[in-house]
Design a protein around this motif. Structure first.
Motif, PDB file in Angstrom:
ATOM      1  N   PRO A  40       0.833  -1.208   0.000  1.00 45.71           N
ATOM      2  CA  PRO A  40       0.000   0.000   0.000  1.00 45.71           C
ATOM      3  C   PRO A  40       0.869   1.259   0.000  1.00 45.71           C
ATOM      4  O   PRO A  40       1.884   1.319   0.689  1.00 45.71           O
ATOM      5  N   GLY A  41       0.497   2.218  -0.782  1.00 48.28           N
ATOM      6  CA  GLY A  41       1.237   3.476  -0.836  1.00 48.28           C
ATOM      7  C   GLY A  41       2.343   3.486  -1.860  1.00 48.28           C
ATOM      8  O   GLY A  41       2.839   4.553  -2.232  1.00 48.28           O
ATOM      9  N   GLN A  42       2.709   2.304  -2.338  1.00 53.22           N
ATOM     10  CA  GLN A  42       3.776   2.267  -3.358  1.00 53.22           C
ATOM     11  C   GLN A  42       3.164   2.435  -4.736  1.00 53.22           C
ATOM     12  O   GLN A  42       2.250   1.695  -5.106  1.00 53.22           O
ATOM     13  N   PRO A  43       3.628   3.427  -5.504  1.00 56.47           N
ATOM     14  CA  PRO A  43       3.006   3.644  -6.819  1.00 56.47           C
ATOM     15  C   PRO A  43       3.296   2.500  -7.778  1.00 56.47           C
ATOM     16  O   PRO A  43       4.247   1.745  -7.602  1.00 56.47           O
ATOM     17  N   ALA A  44       2.436   2.404  -8.809  1.00 57.10           N
ATOM     18  CA  ALA A  44       2.654   1.394  -9.842  1.00 57.10           C
ATOM     19  C   ALA A  44       3.983   1.668 -10.535  1.00 57.10           C
ATOM     20  O   ALA A  44       4.389   2.821 -10.691  1.00 57.10           O
ATOM     21  N   ASP A  45       4.627   0.595 -10.959  1.00 54.74           N
ATOM     22  CA  ASP A  45       5.984   0.705 -11.507  1.00 54.74           C
ATOM     23  C   ASP A  45       5.937   1.037 -13.011  1.00 54.74           C
ATOM     24  O   ASP A  45       5.447   0.233 -13.805  1.00 54.74           O
ATOM     25  N   PRO A  46       6.439   2.200 -13.408  1.00 54.63           N
ATOM     26  CA  PRO A  46       6.396   2.555 -14.831  1.00 54.63           C
ATOM     27  C   PRO A  46       7.274   1.662 -15.702  1.00 54.63           C
ATOM     28  O   PRO A  46       7.136   1.667 -16.928  1.00 54.63           O
ATOM     29  N   ALA A  47       8.172   0.899 -15.084  1.00 49.31           N
ATOM     30  CA  ALA A  47       9.030   0.007 -15.869  1.00 49.31           C
ATOM     31  C   ALA A  47       8.302  -1.290 -16.227  1.00 49.31           C
ATOM     32  O   ALA A  47       8.835  -2.120 -16.961  1.00 49.31           O
ATOM     33  N   THR A  48       7.108  -1.443 -15.701  1.00 48.63           N
ATOM     34  CA  THR A  48       6.338  -2.660 -15.967  1.00 48.63           C
ATOM     35  C   THR A  48       5.373  -2.432 -17.125  1.00 48.63           C
ATOM     36  O   THR A  48       4.801  -1.358 -17.258  1.00 48.63           O
ATOM     37  N   ARG A  49       5.205  -3.440 -17.952  1.00 51.73           N
ATOM     38  CA  ARG A  49       4.178  -3.365 -19.002  1.00 51.73           C
ATOM     39  C   ARG A  49       3.374  -4.657 -18.939  1.00 51.73           C
ATOM     40  O   ARG A  49       3.741  -5.669 -19.545  1.00 51.73           O
ATOM     41  N   TRP A  50       2.313  -4.614 -18.126  1.00 50.78           N
ATOM     42  CA  TRP A  50       1.480  -5.814 -18.006  1.00 50.78           C
ATOM     43  C   TRP A  50       0.831  -6.130 -19.346  1.00 50.78           C
ATOM     44  O   TRP A  50       0.357  -5.229 -20.037  1.00 50.78           O
ATOM     45  N   ALA A  51       0.822  -7.396 -19.702  1.00 54.99           N
ATOM     46  CA  ALA A  51       0.326  -7.784 -21.018  1.00 54.99           C
ATOM     47  C   ALA A  51      -0.252  -9.195 -20.974  1.00 54.99           C
ATOM     48  O   ALA A  51      -0.064  -9.933 -19.996  1.00 54.99           O
ATOM     49  N   LEU A  52      -0.958  -9.528 -22.029  1.00 50.97           N
ATOM     50  CA  LEU A  52      -1.567 -10.857 -22.151  1.00 50.97           C
ATOM     51  C   LEU A  52      -1.121 -11.504 -23.450  1.00 50.97           C
ATOM     52  O   LEU A  52      -0.852 -10.818 -24.447  1.00 50.97           O
ATOM     53  N   LEU A  53      -1.070 -12.838 -23.404  1.00 51.41           N
ATOM     54  CA  LEU A  53      -0.839 -13.606 -24.629  1.00 51.41           C
ATOM     55  C   LEU A  53      -1.941 -14.654 -24.712  1.00 51.41           C
ATOM     56  O   LEU A  53      -2.236 -15.335 -23.722  1.00 51.41           O
ATOM     57  N   VAL A  54      -2.585 -14.747 -25.860  1.00 51.12           N
ATOM     58  CA  VAL A  54      -3.637 -15.743 -26.060  1.00 51.12           C
ATOM     59  C   VAL A  54      -3.195 -16.672 -27.186  1.00 51.12           C
ATOM     60  O   VAL A  54      -2.986 -16.236 -28.317  1.00 51.12           O
ATOM     61  N   ASP A  55      -3.026 -17.950 -26.843  1.00 53.04           N
ATOM     62  CA  ASP A  55      -2.711 -18.942 -27.877  1.00 53.04           C
ATOM     63  C   ASP A  55      -4.040 -19.513 -28.368  1.00 53.04           C
ATOM     64  O   ASP A  55      -4.652 -20.357 -27.707  1.00 53.04           O
ATOM     65  N   THR A  56      -4.498 -19.030 -29.529  1.00 48.30           N
ATOM     66  CA  THR A  56      -5.836 -19.420 -29.991  1.00 48.30           C
ATOM     67  C   THR A  56      -5.922 -20.909 -30.326  1.00 48.30           C
ATOM     68  O   THR A  56      -7.008 -21.465 -30.381  1.00 48.30           O
ATOM     69  N   ARG A  57      -4.766 -21.544 -30.517  1.00 46.39           N
ATOM     70  CA  ARG A  57      -4.793 -22.982 -30.821  1.00 46.39           C
ATOM     71  C   ARG A  57      -5.196 -23.788 -29.590  1.00 46.39           C
ATOM     72  O   ARG A  57      -5.710 -24.902 -29.693  1.00 46.39           O
ATOM     73  N   ALA A  58      -4.947 -23.200 -28.413  1.00 50.40           N
ATOM     74  CA  ALA A  58      -5.323 -23.893 -27.179  1.00 50.40           C
ATOM     75  C   ALA A  58      -6.672 -23.406 -26.648  1.00 50.40           C
ATOM     76  O   ALA A  58      -7.146 -23.874 -25.615  1.00 50.40           O
ATOM     77  N   CYS A  59      -7.250 -22.428 -27.343  1.00 54.63           N
ATOM     78  CA  CYS A  59      -8.511 -21.817 -26.895  1.00 54.63           C
ATOM     79  C   CYS A  59      -9.668 -22.490 -27.631  1.00 54.63           C
ATOM     80  O   CYS A  59      -9.836 -22.297 -28.836  1.00 54.63           O
ATOM     81  N   LYS A  60     -10.443 -23.285 -26.900  1.00 56.58           N
ATOM     82  CA  LYS A  60     -11.533 -24.038 -27.547  1.00 56.58           C
ATOM     83  C   LYS A  60     -12.661 -23.082 -27.923  1.00 56.58           C
ATOM     84  O   LYS A  60     -12.980 -22.150 -27.188  1.00 56.58           O
ATOM     85  N   VAL A  61     -13.268 -23.363 -29.078  1.00 54.18           N
ATOM     86  CA  VAL A  61     -14.321 -22.473 -29.584  1.00 54.18           C
ATOM     87  C   VAL A  61     -15.486 -22.380 -28.600  1.00 54.18           C
ATOM     88  O   VAL A  61     -16.045 -21.304 -28.376  1.00 54.18           O
ATOM     89  N   ASP A  62     -15.837 -23.509 -27.974  1.00 61.01           N
ATOM     90  CA  ASP A  62     -17.018 -23.496 -27.105  1.00 61.01           C
ATOM     91  C   ASP A  62     -16.668 -23.255 -25.639  1.00 61.01           C
ATOM     92  O   ASP A  62     -17.529 -23.392 -24.775  1.00 61.01           O
TER      93      ASP A  62
END
Lengths: 417, 245
Positions: free
Chosen positions: B35-57
């Motif tokens: 608490p009280g510590q600001p978010a780190d500007p050196a961080t770049r939170w991101a996501l990766l989605v492998d659609t081959r492992a993502c089932k359609v249903d």
């Protein structure tokens, strides 16, 4: 210097004056009631959705704001382009410009999700946002045109007459560019994302603003028993025809350039061919009834000076203008946003499908209230201030009565505007 | 191809261990933020989605998001697809030439150059120091310009009064909202709810990590197999990558 013409305000004691104000007041009350309901119940009671996020109120607001800058054009022709014939009409032109802007902004504010946070909008600015810039452009326009109007009415303001006139003229061009840029800067929307929207909006403003100006002038002169000569109307008729031609040219260029690029074929097919009611509105409402028919009424030689043709054209241009803005705003959102070019897409969030939108009565009431607010400001202004010339007959505003010579100058005049 | 000799494997492991010691602990690994510590500007939170492992249903990510953020589920009887908020959705893609079909999840792409932040008149649409894009609900006036500007349809407008809100996701009628990568979970050192659900109940298609950290699993996977970003042509430098599109 302001043109020396006797001015006579509207009779504030006349029964017709109060009847008009009463009707407009009813329309405003209806709109305020609708806005209150929208604020209380939420936008769920409107036709707007997460796909069509700007609805009919935005159509009215954008139309009125665009028309406002165009309504100033008559004053600009008189002061900036030194055409004395238009100077007696400059005060009305400036007043209408301010009135229409106030009407449009009222709708815009009342349609916010949180209109109660207007103070937030006035105290927190993101200067990269064209919306934030527009807040300054709108308030600056009101200040500049207000100063211009004061300089025309009060001799004490004569010193600022020219600077205010030139300033307001430049400001109105920037303002309409800014309004066009609200859409032009939407790079992700296939229907927008075009620099030509800025000059198109300027041309639209000239058309809508002049149409409203002419109708208001004819109506108020008739209602208050003021002579209105044919010379100035004939001039305005031709000028409207020329700016309408310019606007239709920009519309054609916008669509034709889109048709050249394959990536835009989808959106153009939707707007021009497959959009159902939107396509019908484009061809029938905007192009035919709001474009080609008034173009004929305004420029056909045998209809020159025909007041019925002029007023009919002005009415068609206003309705056609609303249709045009509707098509631009609703059509641009109804078309599916392309996230994955080349794929057939579907989802639970309306990806790949045309979004439907049916305006609710509340939105209609709010939009009409914006028009009514603008008209109340204009009517009360005409009663409280020396805005309207006492006599607009040909002999009064054109002492030399050189109508033929003036007609010959029309082409050059329109070319400068 | 011959099997690697045991000596070579041991050599590689030793080298890897040594490198880890030299680099030190992962700079921006998922850890609670005091608490009280600001978010780190050196961080770049991101996501990766492998659609081959993502089932359609499979909709594990969507269900988890709706539960976490207090949104209605599409299966709820009173769900209104035109007005109810959807922070994440599965978009079914079919290649008309080959018939190949995938259904990747689409949410706020947490652009480095977000158009929603550019157009917002009051600054309500904002980017945290660690590049998470979200809405400051106290400043949002409900103009919806950000919704017009978002190329990904990632934003929703709250059309009516809401009940049973989650304390970590206060929502207000008349304001705009969207995926904020479960910023409350990230600050607790947990991955977004969609990623956790995908790993637990789905096909393990979603990976969360720090794009600025060269040692993150996300970066390693991207280095190995590359990634595609939606509407990369717009130059928004989005923080959500897709593989197999």
């Amino acid at each position: 210097m302001p043109h020396a013409v006797p001015y006579r305000p509207l009779n504030g004691h006349a029964r017709g004056f109060w009847l008009v104000l009463g009707l407009l007041g009813l329309a405003i009350a209806g709109g305020l009631g609708a806005a209150h309901l929208m604020h209380h119940e939420g936008h769920i009671i409107t036709g707007m959705t997460n796909q069509v996020v700007w609805g009919l109120p935005h159509v009215f607001a954008v139309f009125l704001i665009v028309a406002a800058s165009g309504a100033l054009n008559v004053a600009s022709i008189g002061a900036v382009f030194e055409r004395p014939l238009y100077k007696p009409l400059a005060r009305l032109s400036a007043l209408l410009a301010m009135a229409l802007l106030i009407g449009g902004l009222s709708v815009l504010v009342l349609d916010l999700g949180r209109p109660d946070r207007l103070t937030v909008a006035m105290t927190h600015y993101n200067f990269k946002s064209i919306f934030a810039w527009n807040i300054f452009l709108y308030t600056g326009f009101l200040v500049l045109v207000g100063a211009y109007l004061w300089a025309m009415i009060d001799r004490a303001g004569a010193r600022v007459y020219k600077p205010a006139a030139y300033g307001a003229f430049v400001w109105r061009l920037v303002l309409t560019t800014g309004t066009g840029a609200i859409f032009g800067f939407l790079v992700a929307r296939q229907a927008y994302d075009a620099a030509i929207l800025a000059p198109l909006f300027i041309a639209m403003s000239l058309v809508y603003g002049k149409a409203i100006f002419v109708l208001f002038l004819m109506a108020v002169c008739r209602a208050s028993g003021r002579p209105l000569g044919g010379v100035v109307l004939r001039r305005l008729q031709r000028l409207m025809g020329i700016v309408l031609g310019a606007m239709l040219y920009f519309v054609a260029v916008h669509h034709l350039t889109n048709l050249y690029a394959s990536e835009h074929h989808g959106i153009e097919a939707f707007l021009l061919r497959d959009g159902g009611p939107l396509t019908t509105l484009f061809w029938g409402g905007h192009v035919l009834l709001g474009g080609l028919v008034p173009l004929y009424l305004l420029l056909a030689p045998r209809l020159g000076g025909n007041r019925r043709a002029l007023s009919a054209a002005a009415v068609l241009l206003i309705l056609g203008g609303l249709t045009q803005v509707y098509g631009l705003i609703i059509g641009g959102q109804s078309a599916p946003l392309v996230l994955f070019p080349g794929f057939e897409v579907s989802s639970a969030f309306a990806d790949g499908v045309v979004a439907s939108y049916v305006p609710s009565p509340w939105e209609v009431l709010l939009g009409l209230a914006g028009v009514a607010i603008g008209l109340v400001v204009a009517v009360v202004g005409c009663a409280a201030l020396p805005i309207l010339p006492a006599d607009l007959s040909d002999a009064a505003i054109d002492p030399d009565h050189v109508a033929d010579t003036l007609d010959e100058q029309d082409g050059a005049l329109a070319g400068t505007t | 191809m011959s099997q690697p000799a045991r000596r070579d494997v041991l050599k590689s492991l030793a080298l890897g261990g040594g490198l880890t010691l030299i680099v030190g602990p992962v700079a921006h690994a998922l850890a609670p933020r005091p608490p009280g510590q600001p978010a780190d500007p050196a961080t770049r939170w991101a996501l990766l989605v492998d659609t081959r492992a993502c089932k359609v249903d499979c909709a594990a990510c969507v269900d988890a998001c709706n539960r976490e953020m207090g949104l209605k589920q599409p299966t709820d009887p009173d769900f209104d697809p035109a007005h109810d908020a959807q922070y994440i959705r599965k978009v079914t893609l079919r290649d008309p030439d080959t018939g190949h079909t995938t259904a990747p999840p689409v949410m706020c792409q947490h652009c480095a150059k977000p158009p929603c932040v550019d157009v917002c008149p009051t600054g309500a649409s904002m980017q945290r120091a660690d590049h998470i894009v979200q809405v400051d609900k106290h400043l949002c006036i409900g103009c919806r310009y950000c919704m017009m500007a978002c190329p990904y349809k990632a934003r929703s407008f709250v059309h009516q009064d809401l009940t049973d809100q989650k304390p970590h996701n206060p929502r207000g009628k008349g304001c705009v909202e969207s995926c904020n990568l479960c910023v409350h979970r990230i600050d607790r050192g947990e991955p977004p709810a969609c990623v956790a659900a995908c790993q637990r109940d789905g096909g393990g298609a979603m990976v969360f990590g720090d794009l600025a950290d060269p040692n993150s699993d996300l970066n390693r996977r991207l280095a190995e197999a590359g990634g595609h970003r939606i509407r990369a042509d717009l130059g928004l430098d989005t923080g959500v990558y897709y593989q197999g599109l």
